[in-house]
Scaffold this active site. Structure first.
Site, PDB file in Angstrom:
ATOM      1  N   PHE A  40       0.608  -1.201   0.074  1.00 44.39           N
ATOM      2  CA  PHE A  40       0.018   0.119  -0.039  1.00 44.39           C
ATOM      3  C   PHE A  40       0.796   1.205  -0.028  1.00 44.39           C
ATOM      4  O   PHE A  40       0.126   2.380   0.308  1.00 44.39           O
ATOM      5  CB  PHE A  40      -0.819   0.030   1.120  1.00 44.39           C
ATOM      6  CG  PHE A  40      -1.896  -1.255   1.215  1.00 44.39           C
ATOM      7  CD1 PHE A  40      -2.998  -1.004   0.335  1.00 44.39           C
ATOM      8  CD2 PHE A  40      -1.804  -2.196   2.075  1.00 44.39           C
ATOM      9  CE1 PHE A  40      -3.994  -1.953   0.321  1.00 44.39           C
ATOM     10  CE2 PHE A  40      -2.741  -3.270   1.716  1.00 44.39           C
ATOM     11  CZ  PHE A  40      -3.747  -3.205   1.101  1.00 44.39           C
ATOM     12  N   LYS A  50       2.957   4.756  -0.837  1.00 46.81           N
ATOM     13  CA  LYS A  50       2.890   5.661  -2.026  1.00 46.81           C
ATOM     14  C   LYS A  50       4.456   6.170  -2.350  1.00 46.81           C
ATOM     15  O   LYS A  50       5.260   6.133  -1.578  1.00 46.81           O
ATOM     16  CB  LYS A  50       2.157   6.959  -1.399  1.00 46.81           C
ATOM     17  CG  LYS A  50       0.793   6.660  -0.948  1.00 46.81           C
ATOM     18  CD  LYS A  50       0.514   8.181  -0.355  1.00 46.81           C
ATOM     19  CE  LYS A  50       0.987   8.339   0.917  1.00 46.81           C
ATOM     20  NZ  LYS A  50       0.682   7.618   2.086  1.00 46.81           N
ATOM     21  N   LYS A  96      -6.526  -4.918  -2.232  1.00 48.29           N
ATOM     22  CA  LYS A  96      -5.584  -3.796  -2.760  1.00 48.29           C
ATOM     23  C   LYS A  96      -6.483  -3.286  -3.979  1.00 48.29           C
ATOM     24  O   LYS A  96      -6.153  -1.911  -4.110  1.00 48.29           O
ATOM     25  CB  LYS A  96      -4.506  -4.823  -3.435  1.00 48.29           C
ATOM     26  CG  LYS A  96      -3.568  -3.968  -4.186  1.00 48.29           C
ATOM     27  CD  LYS A  96      -2.943  -2.915  -3.522  1.00 48.29           C
ATOM     28  CE  LYS A  96      -2.397  -1.971  -4.604  1.00 48.29           C
ATOM     29  NZ  LYS A  96      -1.495  -0.688  -3.730  1.00 48.29           N
ATOM     30  N   ASN A 107      -7.228   1.089  -3.840  1.00 45.21           N
ATOM     31  CA  ASN A 107      -6.667   2.213  -5.172  1.00 45.21           C
ATOM     32  C   ASN A 107      -7.945   2.705  -5.829  1.00 45.21           C
ATOM     33  O   ASN A 107      -8.088   3.766  -6.306  1.00 45.21           O
ATOM     34  CB  ASN A 107      -5.844   1.226  -6.039  1.00 45.21           C
ATOM     35  CG  ASN A 107      -4.448   1.436  -5.513  1.00 45.21           C
ATOM     36  OD1 ASN A 107      -4.273   1.963  -4.549  1.00 45.21           O
ATOM     37  ND2 ASN A 107      -3.284   0.782  -6.350  1.00 45.21           N
ATOM     38  N   CYS A 109       0.013   3.188 -10.853  1.00 44.24           N
ATOM     39  CA  CYS A 109      -0.987   2.280 -10.480  1.00 44.24           C
ATOM     40  C   CYS A 109      -2.538   2.774 -10.555  1.00 44.24           C
ATOM     41  O   CYS A 109      -3.275   1.803 -11.042  1.00 44.24           O
ATOM     42  CB  CYS A 109      -0.721   2.085  -8.765  1.00 44.24           C
ATOM     43  SG  CYS A 109       0.954   1.221  -8.804  1.00 44.24           S
TER      44      CYS A 109
HETATM   45  N1  NAI Z   1       5.291   1.371  -7.379  1.00 42.95           N
HETATM   46  C1  NAI Z   1       4.740   1.447  -6.300  1.00 42.95           C
HETATM   47  O1  NAI Z   1       4.835   2.453  -5.778  1.00 42.95           O
HETATM   48  C2  NAI Z   1       3.864   0.141  -5.962  1.00 42.95           C
HETATM   49  C3  NAI Z   1       3.670  -0.766  -6.938  1.00 42.95           C
HETATM   50  N2  NAI Z   1       2.684  -1.705  -6.595  1.00 42.95           N
HETATM   51  C4  NAI Z   1       2.750  -3.107  -7.220  1.00 42.95           C
HETATM   52  O2  NAI Z   1       3.974  -3.655  -7.354  1.00 42.95           O
HETATM   53  C5  NAI Z   1       3.971  -4.590  -8.664  1.00 42.95           C
HETATM   54  C6  NAI Z   1       5.465  -3.893  -9.217  1.00 42.95           C
HETATM   55  O3  NAI Z   1       5.572  -2.327  -9.431  1.00 42.95           O
HETATM   56  P1  NAI Z   1       6.745  -1.399  -9.637  1.00 42.95           P
HETATM   57  O4  NAI Z   1       7.880  -1.986  -8.663  1.00 42.95           O
HETATM   58  O5  NAI Z   1       6.273  -0.137  -9.750  1.00 42.95           O
HETATM   59  O6  NAI Z   1       7.228  -1.896 -11.023  1.00 42.95           O
HETATM   60  P2  NAI Z   1       8.646  -1.927 -11.992  1.00 42.95           P
HETATM   61  O7  NAI Z   1       8.050  -2.266 -13.408  1.00 42.95           O
HETATM   62  O8  NAI Z   1       9.144  -0.674 -11.780  1.00 42.95           O
HETATM   63  O9  NAI Z   1       9.657  -2.966 -11.372  1.00 42.95           O
HETATM   64  C7  NAI Z   1       9.302  -4.484 -11.824  1.00 42.95           C
HETATM   65  C8  NAI Z   1      10.747  -4.960 -11.780  1.00 42.95           C
HETATM   66  O10 NAI Z   1      10.525  -6.548 -11.928  1.00 42.95           O
HETATM   67  C9  NAI Z   1      11.718  -6.990 -12.756  1.00 42.95           C
HETATM   68  N3  NAI Z   1      11.336  -8.223 -13.418  1.00 42.95           N
HETATM   69  C10 NAI Z   1      10.396  -8.365 -14.256  1.00 42.95           C
HETATM   70  N4  NAI Z   1      10.479  -9.903 -14.694  1.00 42.95           N
HETATM   71  C11 NAI Z   1      11.060 -10.433 -13.720  1.00 42.95           C
HETATM   72  C12 NAI Z   1      11.583 -11.435 -13.342  1.00 42.95           C
HETATM   73  N5  NAI Z   1      11.003 -12.867 -14.224  1.00 42.95           N
HETATM   74  N6  NAI Z   1      12.387 -12.076 -12.439  1.00 42.95           N
HETATM   75  C13 NAI Z   1      12.852 -11.015 -11.520  1.00 42.95           C
HETATM   76  N7  NAI Z   1      12.727  -9.692 -11.794  1.00 42.95           N
HETATM   77  C14 NAI Z   1      11.709  -9.332 -12.834  1.00 42.95           C
HETATM   78  C15 NAI Z   1      11.741  -5.797 -13.795  1.00 42.95           C
HETATM   79  O11 NAI Z   1      13.102  -5.886 -14.270  1.00 42.95           O
HETATM   80  C16 NAI Z   1      11.845  -4.676 -12.808  1.00 42.95           C
HETATM   81  O12 NAI Z   1      12.874  -4.459 -12.461  1.00 42.95           O
HETATM   82  C17 NAI Z   1       3.075  -3.941  -9.471  1.00 42.95           C
HETATM   83  O13 NAI Z   1       2.090  -5.158  -9.410  1.00 42.95           O
HETATM   84  C18 NAI Z   1       2.603  -2.780  -8.988  1.00 42.95           C
HETATM   85  O14 NAI Z   1       1.090  -2.332  -9.050  1.00 42.95           O
HETATM   86  C19 NAI Z   1       1.975  -1.924  -5.447  1.00 42.95           C
HETATM   87  C20 NAI Z   1       2.293  -0.648  -4.463  1.00 42.95           C
HETATM   88  C21 NAI Z   1       2.990   0.191  -4.892  1.00 42.95           C
HETATM   89  O1  UGA Z   2      -0.729   0.685  -5.697  1.00 43.35           O
HETATM   90  C1  UGA Z   2       0.041   1.443  -5.574  1.00 43.35           C
HETATM   91  O2  UGA Z   2       0.907   1.574  -6.326  1.00 43.35           O
HETATM   92  C2  UGA Z   2       0.167   3.037  -4.836  1.00 43.35           C
HETATM   93  O3  UGA Z   2      -0.897   3.831  -5.604  1.00 43.35           O
HETATM   94  C3  UGA Z   2      -1.009   5.015  -4.934  1.00 43.35           C
HETATM   95  O4  UGA Z   2       0.341   5.920  -4.702  1.00 43.35           O
HETATM   96  P1  UGA Z   2       1.068   6.608  -5.922  1.00 43.35           P
HETATM   97  O5  UGA Z   2       0.447   6.200  -7.109  1.00 43.35           O
HETATM   98  O6  UGA Z   2       2.490   6.416  -5.433  1.00 43.35           O
HETATM   99  O7  UGA Z   2       0.612   7.946  -5.461  1.00 43.35           O
HETATM  100  P2  UGA Z   2      -0.333   8.698  -4.757  1.00 43.35           P
HETATM  101  O8  UGA Z   2       0.052   9.994  -3.876  1.00 43.35           O
HETATM  102  O9  UGA Z   2      -1.523   8.034  -4.362  1.00 43.35           O
HETATM  103  O10 UGA Z   2      -0.879   9.814  -5.975  1.00 43.35           O
HETATM  104  C4  UGA Z   2      -1.245   9.148  -7.357  1.00 43.35           C
HETATM  105  C5  UGA Z   2      -1.819  10.263  -8.283  1.00 43.35           C
HETATM  106  O11 UGA Z   2      -3.116  10.839  -7.773  1.00 43.35           O
HETATM  107  C6  UGA Z   2      -2.712  12.449  -7.753  1.00 43.35           C
HETATM  108  N1  UGA Z   2      -3.691  13.028  -6.502  1.00 43.35           N
HETATM  109  C7  UGA Z   2      -3.543  12.544  -5.347  1.00 43.35           C
HETATM  110  C8  UGA Z   2      -4.205  13.101  -4.227  1.00 43.35           C
HETATM  111  C9  UGA Z   2      -5.174  13.881  -4.610  1.00 43.35           C
HETATM  112  O12 UGA Z   2      -5.806  14.407  -3.564  1.00 43.35           O
HETATM  113  N2  UGA Z   2      -5.253  14.411  -5.663  1.00 43.35           N
HETATM  114  C10 UGA Z   2      -4.650  14.036  -6.709  1.00 43.35           C
HETATM  115  O13 UGA Z   2      -4.776  14.485  -7.945  1.00 43.35           O
HETATM  116  C11 UGA Z   2      -1.548  12.760  -7.510  1.00 43.35           C
HETATM  117  O14 UGA Z   2      -1.016  13.858  -8.388  1.00 43.35           O
HETATM  118  C12 UGA Z   2      -0.981  11.405  -8.481  1.00 43.35           C
HETATM  119  O15 UGA Z   2      -0.904  12.009  -9.826  1.00 43.35           O
HETATM  120  C13 UGA Z   2      -1.725   4.918  -3.581  1.00 43.35           C
HETATM  121  O16 UGA Z   2      -1.891   5.964  -2.847  1.00 43.35           O
HETATM  122  C14 UGA Z   2      -0.954   3.920  -2.696  1.00 43.35           C
HETATM  123  O17 UGA Z   2      -1.648   3.564  -1.531  1.00 43.35           O
HETATM  124  C15 UGA Z   2      -0.623   2.548  -3.475  1.00 43.35           C
HETATM  125  O18 UGA Z   2       0.069   1.665  -2.673  1.00 43.35           O
END
Ligand code: NAI
Ligand code: UGA
Length: 419
Positions: free
Chosen positions: A127, A129, A182, A186, A238
């Site tokens: 979860f 950000k 999850k 979102n 996301c």
């Molecule tokens: N970015 C965020 O803030 C958040 C992401 N998530 C979830 O987490 C997941 C990952 O998101 P991100 O980190 O943003 O994605 P990302 O695309 O930035 O990173 C994914 C990584 O996985 C690696 N990868 C791909 N295939 C692989 C394999 N077979 N073995 C090992 N590594 C491999 C890639 O090379 C890459 O480095 C998604 O499902 C996303 O929805 C959930 C909450 C917050």
């Molecule tokens: O699943 C995920 O990846 C994550 O997605 C979001 O986090 P994130 O996308 O990193 O950032 P946020 O702070 O949520 O902002 C998302 C977008 O909403 C916009 N936003 C946010 C808040 C608001 O009041 N208004 C608004 O336009 C932001 O500018 C941004 O473009 C959720 O907040 C996380 O809890 C979650 O884990």
């Protein structure tokens, strides 16, 4: 373990490939203490311990549903190399039923090897950000754990015990409910934002100021102040993909999730809002105009530009024949990667004021702290047309106008889209 060798090599040198406040020192410290290591070798990672986290991407497929190929690829690799009991924990955001698919994929590979090794699968959605990742991770509101195995739940309970000292933060449930939790979180947050953007659009039509409305409703604890900031739309890796994926999941089960479609639709329009203000202000003729853009990242404190509102603005401005001078404190390297460097129409500035040179107007897309209190007199001297389009409503219109600059925010009464 990551298949991206360049990423792993950089991490091993202490060079964190993303901008995330506070992350670098944690990585460096734990790497130096041999508590953290990076590898491209799946075998080393799989044999390392009894918990294996899957945290690979789940991008939208062509129809908007989550592409599970990376998750299932990892599950297959785990099945090919598993040596002893392990809990395979899914942290990626995945549709309901994925834990079952991961389990089947691992079992398929174990069967091919002709071995019987016990393992469990659990869902443990993330979860955090971006920009606030350390705080969210170290002080989580809740830790959702979904599994049908009491052994797996006990192991995860032990893992998370240090985060669970003051009060119970673990919410234990079945894996399907955890997977849906999850998406529900979102989708709810994205709904709050689109709802507020809709109110902003109505405010423009009726001559109200959405910022006053926001304060008027946020003080009701049932509504709250968080995630009701209107603006240039939500971006990031996301919200856009998860709202789509949940809608697709519902559709695949014969349910038409109308609210989710509207959340998406409102956001798509909102991302075009700044462009439409600018276009109207210049009576539809942007050819040869120069627009300064402050903010490229999808939100402050990150260099991530996935689905960023800045991209739709820049693309539209360029298509309309305008020139763009863009500045962001962290995302310029990422922007240069996306746009393959600067061009005649797109210049990346070294600082916020350099972006204003020869600019007709300024558009704010990301509310970085350094953009919050500019010298409006200096802005007025630099801008040829003395107009600011504030896509995040960070300025007091009166203060901007006192410097002789025309101000247009989102949903702030006297808008170009309104009356
Ligand atoms: N970015 C965020 O803030 C958040 C992401 N998530 C979830 O987490 C997941 C990952 O998101 P991100 O980190 O943003 O994605 P990302 O695309 O930035 O990173 C994914 C990584 O996985 C690696 N990868 C791909 N295939 C692989 C394999 N077979 N073995 C090992 N590594 C491999 C890639 O090379 C890459 O480095 C998604 O499902 C996303 O929805 C959930 C909450 C917050
Ligand atoms: O699943 C995920 O990846 C994550 O997605 C979001 O986090 P994130 O996308 O990193 O950032 P946020 O702070 O949520 O902002 C998302 C977008 O909403 C916009 N936003 C946010 C808040 C608001 O009041 N208004 C608004 O336009 C932001 O500018 C941004 O473009 C959720 O907040 C996380 O809890 C979650 O884990």
């Amino acid at each position: 373990m990551d298949i991206d060798a360049e990423k792993v090599a950089r991490l091993k040198k202490g060079d964190v490939p993303i901008y995330e406040p506070g992350l670098s020192p944690i990585v460096t410290k734990n790497f130096a203490a041999a508590q953290l290591d990076f590898t491209t070798d799946p075998v080393a990672a799989i044999l390392h311990g009894e918990l294996i986290f899957i945290a690979v991407g789940t991008p939208p497929g062509e129809d908007g549903s989550a592409d599970l190929s990376y998750v299932l690829e990892v599950a297959g690799t785990i099945g090919r190399h598993l040596g002893d009991y392990a809990v395979v924990v899914n942290k990626s955001t995945v549709p309901v039923g994925t834990a079952g698919l991961v389990r089947a994929k691992i079992k398929e590979q174990l069967d091919l090897r002709g071995v019987e090794i016990a393992f469990d699968v659990a869902s443990n959605p993330e979860f955090l950000k971006e920009g606030n990742a350390i705080e969210d991770c170290m002080r989580p509101d809740r830790i959702v754990v979904g599994s049908s195995s009491s052994r797996a739940i006990e192991i995860l309970r032990k893992l998370y015990a240090p985060f669970n000292r003051n009060h119970e933060r673990l919410v234990v449930m079945d894996e399907c409910s955890a997977e849906l939790t999850k998406y529900a979180a979102n989708a709810m947050l994205a709904t709050k934002i689109s709802f507020m953007n809709e109110i902003a659009n109505i405010a423009e039509k009726v001559g109200a100021d959405v910022e006053l409305v926001r304060q008027g409703i946020g003080s009701d604890p049932r509504i709250g102040f968080q995630f009701i900031y209107p603006g240039a739309g939500y971006g990031g890796s996301c919200f856009p993909k998860d709202v789509k994926a949940l809608g697709r999941l519902a559709k695949s089960k014969g349910y038409n999730a109308r609210l989710l479609s509207s959340v998406e639709e409102v956001n798509e329009d909102q991302k075009r809002k700044l462009f439409s203000y600018i276009e109207k202000h210049f009576s539809g003729d942007l050819n040869g105009k120069t627009i300064a853009v402050w903010g490229l990242a999808f939100k402050p404190d990150t260099d991530d530009m996935r689905e960023a509102s800045s991209r739709s603005l820049i693309d539209s401005l360029i298509a309309a024949g305008a020139k763009v001078r863009a500045f962001d404190p962290e995302a310029i390297p990422e922007a240069k990667r996306i746009y393959r460097g600067s061009s005649e129409q797109l210049h990346f500035a070294d600082n916020a004021y350099e972006a204003l040179q020869n600019a007709d107007a300024l558009a704010i897309v990301t509310e970085w702290k350094i953009f919050r209190s500019p010298n409006f007199k200096q802005l007025a001297d630099l801008l040829k047309h003395r107009v600011v389009f504030d896509g995040r409503n960070i300025y007091d219109p009166k203060e901007v106008e006192a410097a002789g600059i025309a101000y247009f925010g989102v949903g702030r009464g006297r808008s170009l889209d309104g009356n």
